[in-house]
Design a protein around this motif. Structure first.
Motif, PDB file in Angstrom:
ATOM      1  N   GLY A   1       0.787  -1.230   0.000  1.00  0.00           N
ATOM      2  CA  GLY A   1       0.000   0.000   0.000  1.00  0.00           C
ATOM      3  C   GLY A   1       0.813   1.271   0.000  1.00  0.00           C
ATOM      4  N   THR A   2       2.135   1.175  -0.169  1.00  0.00           N
ATOM      5  CA  THR A   2       2.985   2.366  -0.164  1.00  0.00           C
ATOM      6  C   THR A   2       2.671   3.250  -1.366  1.00  0.00           C
ATOM      7  N   ARG A   3       2.365   4.530  -1.101  1.00  0.00           N
ATOM      8  CA  ARG A   3       2.103   5.492  -2.183  1.00  0.00           C
ATOM      9  C   ARG A   3       3.102   6.646  -2.179  1.00  0.00           C
ATOM     10  N   ILE A   4       3.790   6.840  -1.052  1.00  0.00           N
ATOM     11  CA  ILE A   4       4.910   7.785  -0.983  1.00  0.00           C
ATOM     12  C   ILE A   4       6.049   7.075  -0.280  1.00  0.00           C
ATOM     13  N   VAL A   5       7.236   7.077  -0.883  1.00  0.00           N
ATOM     14  CA  VAL A   5       8.405   6.513  -0.227  1.00  0.00           C
ATOM     15  C   VAL A   5       9.467   7.602  -0.123  1.00  0.00           C
ATOM     16  N   HIS A   6       9.991   7.763   1.079  1.00  0.00           N
ATOM     17  CA  HIS A   6      10.999   8.788   1.334  1.00  0.00           C
ATOM     18  C   HIS A   6      12.315   8.127   1.722  1.00  0.00           C
ATOM     19  N   VAL A   7      13.385   8.520   1.048  1.00  0.00           N
ATOM     20  CA  VAL A   7      14.725   8.062   1.402  1.00  0.00           C
ATOM     21  C   VAL A   7      15.608   9.293   1.564  1.00  0.00           C
ATOM     22  N   GLY A   8      16.753   9.091   2.200  1.00  0.00           N
ATOM     23  CA  GLY A   8      17.661  10.216   2.322  1.00  0.00           C
ATOM     24  C   GLY A   8      18.622  10.067   3.467  1.00  0.00           C
ATOM     25  N   SER A   9      19.328  11.156   3.706  1.00  0.00           N
ATOM     26  CA  SER A   9      20.305  11.273   4.770  1.00  0.00           C
ATOM     27  C   SER A   9      21.423  10.246   4.611  1.00  0.00           C
TER      28      SER A   9
ATOM     29  N   VAL B   1       8.302   9.176  -5.150  1.00  0.00           N
ATOM     30  CA  VAL B   1       9.611   9.003  -4.526  1.00  0.00           C
ATOM     31  C   VAL B   1      10.107  10.357  -4.025  1.00  0.00           C
ATOM     32  N   SER B   2      10.485  10.409  -2.755  1.00  0.00           N
ATOM     33  CA  SER B   2      11.014  11.635  -2.161  1.00  0.00           C
ATOM     34  C   SER B   2      12.450  11.395  -1.690  1.00  0.00           C
ATOM     35  N   PHE B   3      13.261  12.450  -1.795  1.00  0.00           N
ATOM     36  CA  PHE B   3      14.679  12.342  -1.418  1.00  0.00           C
ATOM     37  C   PHE B   3      15.119  13.611  -0.703  1.00  0.00           C
TER      38      PHE B   3
END
Length: 321
Positions: free
Chosen positions: A125-133, A160-162
């Motif tokens: 059900g993931t609709r926004i995934v955030h990665v980073g740092s 996808v967010s970064f």
């Protein structure tokens, strides 16, 4: 509800407990933190369904991190047990509340992701995934994270967010980190970056010009934060917005950028903007409202010690004021 999935590191922030006394050893309080945990908790407090993909080290610090996520309504099924230790950050606070960090992360659990672990942990059900740092540009796990978000972006199953969230004190190969950041920012639909990060990535860069250039290279939205100065939001069509954050009494800035990102994600979920096409087509007044809410979330987080973002009720009360 659509799921916000955050993938990244867990860090114990050791924050000074009051002003140091002459001749006495400094005292610290352990706060659960790390970019990924902060974003996931902030999103959950704002009423979103958030899951945390993380590798959790053993011992009391690991239990503290897992318990903090669970108590705040974050889905913990993607928090995998790991044999390696938990990362630590010793925080130094300036007179204005801004935070500096000394990291202790050698051999920590956060950087050891494998492709198999990521596939096994991925929440349905993931609709926004955030990665980073740090985890997004620290090998060996950074390569597996980059492959995951590239597949998600290609499939169009989630935004996808970064956020590069650069930590120069941990970087031994600056060229490799800059190359990884470039790869991920071109892969992402949303990029959140601080002015401090931009100045490290490209010394002397003009914030306006860089935001617009990045937005023309793949993302649907690039948000540049600059402390108490106006944030910039650049779109692929060449639009550049500036929004001044609220003025508050700052206790510290720990987790402020993470809270802003979570505020934006929660707003995207609330308004049903869950594809790159929908984000690009979002009318400017609607985007301004999302940005102002996100900036208010970050400002409220600055009024409290440590990474302590507001609840939805607190946000709505502050918005009404």
């Amino acid at each position: 509800m659509p799921v916000i999935t955050v993938c990244g590191e867990l860090v114990i922030d050791l924050i000074p407990a009051g002003a140091p006394q002459p001749g006495a050893a400094p005292q610290y309080t352990a706060f659960p933190g790390g970019n990924a945990l902060n974003v996931a908790v902030a999103a959950a407090r704002l009423g979103a369904v958030s899951h945390l993909m993380a590798r959790v080290g053993p011992g009391p610090f690991g239990a503290l991190l897992r318990g903090h996520a669970s108590r705040n309504g974050v889905g913990t099924d993607a928090m995998l047990d790991a044999a390696e230790p938990v990362s630590l950050a010793v925080v130094e606070l300036a007179a204005d509340g801004s935070a500096g960090y000394s990291f202790h992360t050698v051999g920590a659990a956060d950087w050891q992701w494998s492709a198999d672990e990521l596939a096994r942990a991925w929440p349905a059900g993931t609709r926004i995934v955030h990665v980073g740092s740090i985890s997004s540009w620290t090998p060996p796990g950074s390569a597996a994270i980059a492959d995951l978000v590239a597949r998600v972006r290609a499939d169009g199953t989630a935004l996808v967010s970064f956020d590069p969230n650069v930590r120069p004190g941990l970087i031994t190969d600056a060229d490799a980190v800059r190359a990884q950041v470039e790869l991920l920012r071109r892969t992402a639909d949303v990029v959140k970056v601080s002015a401090e990060d931009l100045h490290w990535l490209d010394p002397g860069a003009d914030l306006d010009a860089t935001a617009l250039a990045w937005a023309a290279e793949g993302p649907s939205l690039v948000v540049v934060t600059d402390g108490g100065e106006p944030l910039r939001a650049a779109r692929p069509d060449g639009t550049l917005l500036r929004r001044r954050p609220p003025v508050v009494d700052v206790v510290d800035t720990v987790g402020a950028g993470d809270s802003l990102a979570a505020g934006l994600f929660a707003g995207l979920v609330r308004t049903g903007v869950l594809t790159a096409a929908a984000l690009r087509a979002l009318p400017e007044p609607d985007l301004v409202a999302l940005l102002d809410d996100a900036a208010l979330v970050a400002a409220l987080a600055c009024t409290r010690a440590g990474a302590d973002p507001p609840t939805l009720a607190e946000l709505e009360a502050a918005r009404a004021r």
